[in-house]
Design an enzyme around this catalytic site. Structure first.
Site, mmCIF file in Angstrom:
data_model
loop_
_atom_site.group_PDB
_atom_site.id
_atom_site.type_symbol
_atom_site.label_atom_id
_atom_site.label_comp_id
_atom_site.label_asym_id
_atom_site.label_seq_id
_atom_site.Cartn_x
_atom_site.Cartn_y
_atom_site.Cartn_z
ATOM 1 N N SER A 124 0.836 -1.191 0.000
ATOM 2 C CA SER A 124 0.000 0.000 0.000
ATOM 3 C C SER A 124 0.879 1.253 0.000
ATOM 4 O O SER A 124 1.654 1.457 -0.925
ATOM 5 C CB SER A 124 -0.966 -0.046 1.188
ATOM 6 N N ASP A 220 -9.635 -6.002 -4.485
ATOM 7 C CA ASP A 220 -9.188 -4.792 -3.798
ATOM 8 C C ASP A 220 -9.929 -3.586 -4.380
ATOM 9 O O ASP A 220 -9.924 -3.392 -5.595
ATOM 10 C CB ASP A 220 -7.679 -4.624 -3.989
ATOM 11 N N HIS A 248 -7.662 -5.972 -0.011
ATOM 12 C CA HIS A 248 -6.516 -5.093 0.233
ATOM 13 C C HIS A 248 -5.722 -5.631 1.418
ATOM 14 O O HIS A 248 -5.844 -5.153 2.555
ATOM 15 C CB HIS A 248 -7.003 -3.670 0.507
#
Length: 278
Positions: A124, A220, A248
């Site tokens: 991320s 995601d 995610h």
């Protein structure tokens, strides 16, 4: 703060191994990322040494973090997550990121590790920073050539659920008009921008040409943004892609992790880290 492989015999045999520097997502920390990467690390620990860096800035955790890791704070971030976060200058952010990275590497050296730093692995916001570090390295190599050899030379980056734009992390030129390549943003910008900067149509200066492995969860919510990082910021002949049926998060199931492991080994061979499958 760095999170290490447990002490004892298990730690000793990794001291000489090539090292992967791991960067956690925004609103988590190194300890949490170590837990999130536990299966991936287990598959690779006979060949690589994982070292987890801690981001410099306090941050609010997301609901997906607190639902599992609420007792594992404090929570940190590499960049401003949203415009509501405290303002910091680009110079300050770059300085603190560099210090966090240098501290993680120094601490590992002091524990007796001697392996080459060969790769970055980020999730991320950590993936955005990992890609940006690799871009900064690429820029330094272009400018300095052989004189850049004394700096750590990462061969590739593993980018899990990373989004653009890339962040300009060179402190000596991180502010001032015209100092940042078109398509990049300075380090003071929130990392969760609703819109990305305009990309140049007549230049590839914003493109990352060093090898990257992209890991995308097909469920995601940010998948389209992760694909944009791959397509718009990474040169097509330097990318590898693993897609898996997940949200995610970092893959945990064996079939998903082995797909990532296979590609990491392939990149390690292709970039000269490994001569053959280990």
């Amino acid at each position: 703060m760095t999170i290490r492989i447990p002490s004892g015999e298990e730690a000793d045999y990794t001291l000489h191994l090539p090292r992967i520097l791991c960067l956690h997502g925004g609103g988590t920390n190194a300890r949490i990322f170590r837990m999130q990467c536990r299966v991936l690390e287990r598959f690779l620990r006979s060949t690589f040494r994982f070292v987890y860096a801690e981001a410099p800035f306090a941050a609010q955790p997301g609901s997906d973090v607190t639902s599992v890791y609420k007792d594992h704070g404090p929570f940190k971030a590499w960049l401003r997550c949203t415009a509501a976060d405290p303002d910091r200058s680009a110079q300050e952010v770059v300085k603190k990121i560099n210090l966090s990275i240098a501290t993680a590497m120094y601490d590992d050296d002091m524990r007796g590790a001697t392996g080459e730093w060969i790769a970055l692995l980020g999730f991320s916001q950590g993936a955005k920073v990992a890609a940006s570090i690799l871009y900064a390295q690429q820029t330094i190599q272009q400018r300095l050539g052989e004189r850049a050899a004394t700096r750590p030379r990462f061969r590739f980056a593993v980018l899990m659920a990373g989004r653009g734009p890339l962040v300009w992390l060179l402190p000596e030129t991180s502010s001032g008009p015209g100092s940042i390549p078109m398509g990049l943003v300075d380090a003071a910008s929130p990392s969760m921008l609703d819109s990305e900067p305009e990309l140049p149509t007549d230049s590839t200066e914003h493109m990352l040409r060093l090898p990257t492995l992209h890991v995308h969860g097909l469920r995601d919510p940010g998948l389209s943004l992760h694909r944009r990082l791959l397509r718009s910021y990474c040169q097509s002949d330097s990318v590898s892609l693993v897609e898996w049926e997940g949200e995610h998060r970092v893959p945990l199931k064996t079939k998903d992790v082995t797909a990532v492991v296979d590609q990491i080994y392939a990149l390690a061979r292709d970039t000269g880290v490994l001569d053959s499958w280990c």
